[in-house]
Write a protein that holds these residues in place. Sequence first.
Motif: not given
Length: 231
Positions: A90-101, A112-126
Motif C-alpha cells: 500500500f505505501l511502497s506503491s507510492v514511494g520508498s518506505t521504512s518497514f520494521s517488525s 511502516c513510513a514513507l521516506l518522503e512527505p507523500t501519501s497513499a489513499s484508498g484501500d490496500g494491504i499494509l
Amino acid sequence: MRGLKGIAKHFYVMALSFIMILSLSAFFMGVSRASPTEIYIDPAEVVELPCTNFTISIAISAVNNLNAWNAKLRFDPAVLEVISVDEGPFLSSVGSTSFSSAIGANYVSLGCALLEPTSASGDGILATITFHVIARGRCDLHLYETSLLDPDLNPIEHTASDGLFYNIYPGDVNKDGKVDYKDLFALAAAYGARYGDDRYNVNADFNNDGKVDYKDLFTLAANYGKKIVIS
C-alpha cells in the motif's frame, strides 16, 4: 365545527412532525453508516488444522493521505507461531518506505513510513503475517495500539477490527474438532468445580470465569454436533 378544525390542525401538525422526524432519522442514519477509515484483519476468520500454515493481511480501507502507520497484533502462542512478517504494497506503491517488525512472546509489532512527505489513499494491504498452527484451539487476532499518520504527522481517525482463528468450537472439551457426547461427559465430570479443585478442567470452562457451571453447559449445548470441516 371549530372543534373539528382544531383536531384536523392538530393532526396535521403531528403528521408533519412525524415526517420531519423520519427524515432526520434517515439523515443521521446515513451519516452514521458512512464508512470510516478502518484497519482490519483479512480474512476475518481463519480455520486451519495443526501442522499447517496460513497467511493473513493487515489491510486498510477508506483512508485518505496516509504517510505512516503502526500496529500490534496479539495472538495465543499455545496455538499459533509466527513464521514471517512482510510489508504490504500500500505505501511502497507510492514511494520508498521504512518497514520494521518485531515478534514478541504473544504479539507482533510492526510499522511502516514513507521516506518522503507523500501519501497513499484508498484501500490496500499494509502487511502480511504468516502463522504456523501448533495445536487445536481458538484465539483472537487482536489489533491494538494502531496509529495512522498523515504527512504532517497528524493522526488519522480510524477503527480497528480483529480477526479470529479457530480449529475447535466452544464446547469441544477434548479438542478433537467436534462437539459430541465425549465432551458432555467430560464437562459433567468437572461440573460444579472451581479453579484449584481437583475436578476443575480448564478446557470445560469455556468462558474462563474460574468455574464449570450452567453457562459452560449452555455453550456446549449450543454447539453440540458441530464439527470442524476443512475443504
